[in-house]
Structures are given as C-alpha cells and as structure tokens.
Design an enzyme around this catalytic site. Structure first.
Site, PDB file in Angstrom:
ATOM      1  N   GLU A  47       0.613  -1.168  -0.116  1.00 53.85           N
ATOM      2  CA  GLU A  47       0.028   0.026  -0.004  1.00 53.85           C
ATOM      3  C   GLU A  47       0.798   1.326  -0.117  1.00 53.85           C
ATOM      4  OE1 GLU A  47      -2.790   2.176   3.111  1.00 53.85           O
ATOM      5  OE2 GLU A  47      -2.792   0.342   3.077  1.00 53.85           O
TER       6      GLU A  47
ATOM      7  N   ASP B  84      -3.554  10.863   8.714  1.00 50.23           N
ATOM      8  CA  ASP B  84      -2.268  10.492   9.194  1.00 50.23           C
ATOM      9  C   ASP B  84      -1.833  10.749  10.687  1.00 50.23           C
ATOM     10  OD1 ASP B  84      -2.223   9.195   6.670  1.00 50.23           O
ATOM     11  OD2 ASP B  84      -1.293  10.873   5.715  1.00 50.23           O
TER      12      ASP B  84
END
Length: 266
Positions: A50, A61
């Site tokens: 990924e 994130d």
C-alpha cells in the site's frame, strides 16, 4: 477481470495464514529509497503493498506518517512520481500494489487519466479514505474499465446503509478501520474492529483487512483471528526513518510472523 488483490489474499488463505498489507509513503526519504523500501517490504513478507502519495492535508495520518510525507513534499515529491514509483516496484516484485490517496489529488489529476496511468504502471487498485461509493461514480466507472480494485473504508461509526453500499461497491478488500481517529500505534486494538468485520460479513464481504493501530506481530496475529488481512503503516515508516531499508526489512519479517508462515527472500 480477476482481482490481483483478492488473489493475493486467497493465496495467503490457501497457505494457512492471513494477508500482511504493508504501507509506505512514496518519496520518503527520497524517491529511489522509497522504491527500494517497498521492494524490501515485499521481499520480507508483505502480501500487498500500500503506497501513499504525500499530501499537504493528511487528515487521517498520525504524526510519524505526517512527518514522513511532509519531508517528501519538502524534498520535491510530485503526484506524477506515484506512477514512476509503482512502475519501478512492479518491475522488481510480483506483489499487488495499491495506492492510498485522498480524493482531491486524483480529481485534480483527472479520474480517467489517473486510472489509465496507474494501470499502465502495473498498479492493482486504489484505496480512497475520504470518498464514499455514492460520491464516486466516475471512479467506479474508471475502475471497471481498467480492472483496478476500488477499496473503500468502513468505520465503526458507519451506518448499516453505508456498510451495505461499501460492501456492494468494494473490490479486492474493504479497508476496515480498527478504531476512530488517526493512524498510529495503540497498546490495544479497539474491540469495535471485530464487530465491524462481523457487520461487513453480514453484507457479503469476503475480504476485510483491518488497519490503524497495528504495530506488532502479536497484534497482527490477533487481528487475523477474525479478519483476512492486517494493515501496518506507522511501525514500518518508523523503522525506515530510524534504520533505513535494512531495519524496515527486519521489521517486516518480524511483523509477517504474526500472519503465519511466510517464504521471505532475505
């Protein structure tokens, strides 16, 4: 068309284990090192890669990944570098590569152009964390045309209507968010992940891969008691930051042990 991502998960199941999905940002600490790191990840146990193109507003994130992506942007990463990296990695390892990116860069690049360029580079699919199937008609059409997997996210807060929609439109796997919030390592995975996988199964989802908060081999093993794959990001990015490709490879080997027996090349 056959899903390369689903085929990789099926191969892991046939080998008596779960799938290990490894995340790395593209361009960190520089483009070539990020390519070498992804290759090392694939050679040391990852069933699926990924890759995340750095983005200026990474709302999902955690700190470690944010710092890496901001460093990549500062070093000159451009969105087109995504396809350069995917092509270079695909030429060296036979592991499905999916891109995980926020929708705005894809939209700005052009949905059909993105799908064509990703497929031409050897990519296998796209994870879209901030767009849902009801808002993704252009991407659904482009992915059908090019044979790319489209991987949507399901969260513990998702309604049954949303879960049903995600189940109907996802291919490859459903990215199953373990807990609410941003990526990062957690001492204990939320029990909500197990319940969410059960809800997805009830709507016919064959492959559910759990991500966010998984950082140890024991956690990978625990997740794979009920899910088809475990997604690890922060622990890998930290290893790359602290010890380069060699430490990343060692960390990948360690994490892959939680998924069951792997044939690694290093």
């Amino acid at each position: 068309m056959t899903s390369r991502v689903a085929a990789a998960i099926s191969a892991a199941k046939e080998a008596g284990r779960g799938a290990f999905v490894g995340y790395l940002p593209i361009g960190y600490p520089d483009l070539q090192t990020s390519i070498d790191a992804a290759v090392a990840l694939a050679e040391n146990g990852a069933d699926i890669l990924e890759l995340g193109p750095p983005y200026s507003d990474p709302v999902m994130d955690g700190v470690v990944i944010q710092e890496a992506t901001q460093a990549a942007l500062a070093a000159g990463f451009r969105f087109r570098d995504t396809f350069t990296a995917v092509r270079a990695i695909a030429e060296r390892v036979d592991v499905p590569i999916v891109v995980m990116t926020y929708w705005n860069p894809v939209f700005q690049y052009g949905v059909d152009r993105f799908a064509d360029d990703l497929a031409a580079a050897g990519g296998a699919g796209l994870i879209t964390p901030d767009i849902t199937p009801d808002a993704a008609a252009d991407w659904i059409a482009a992915s059908e045309r090019t044979g790319l997997d489209r991987i949507f996210l399901a969260a513990p807060s998702s309604t049954e209507e949303r879960i049903k929609m995600i189940a109907e439109h996802s291919t490859g796997f459903v990215y199953t968010v373990s807990t609410m919030g941003i990526t990062g390592e957690r001492a204990e995975l939320d029990a909500a992940a197990r319940a969410l996988v059960d809800r997805l199964r009830a709507h016919g989802v064959e492959n559910a891969c759990v991500g966010i908060g998984i950082s140890t081999a024991d956690q990978v093993d625990g997740v794979l008691e009920y899910a088809d794959g475990a997604i690890v990001g922060t622990a890998l990015v930290r290893a790359l930051r602290d010890g380069g490709v060699d430490r990343l490879a060692a960390t990948a080997r360690e994490l892959s042990q939680g998924a069951g027996p792997h044939a690694v090349t290093a």
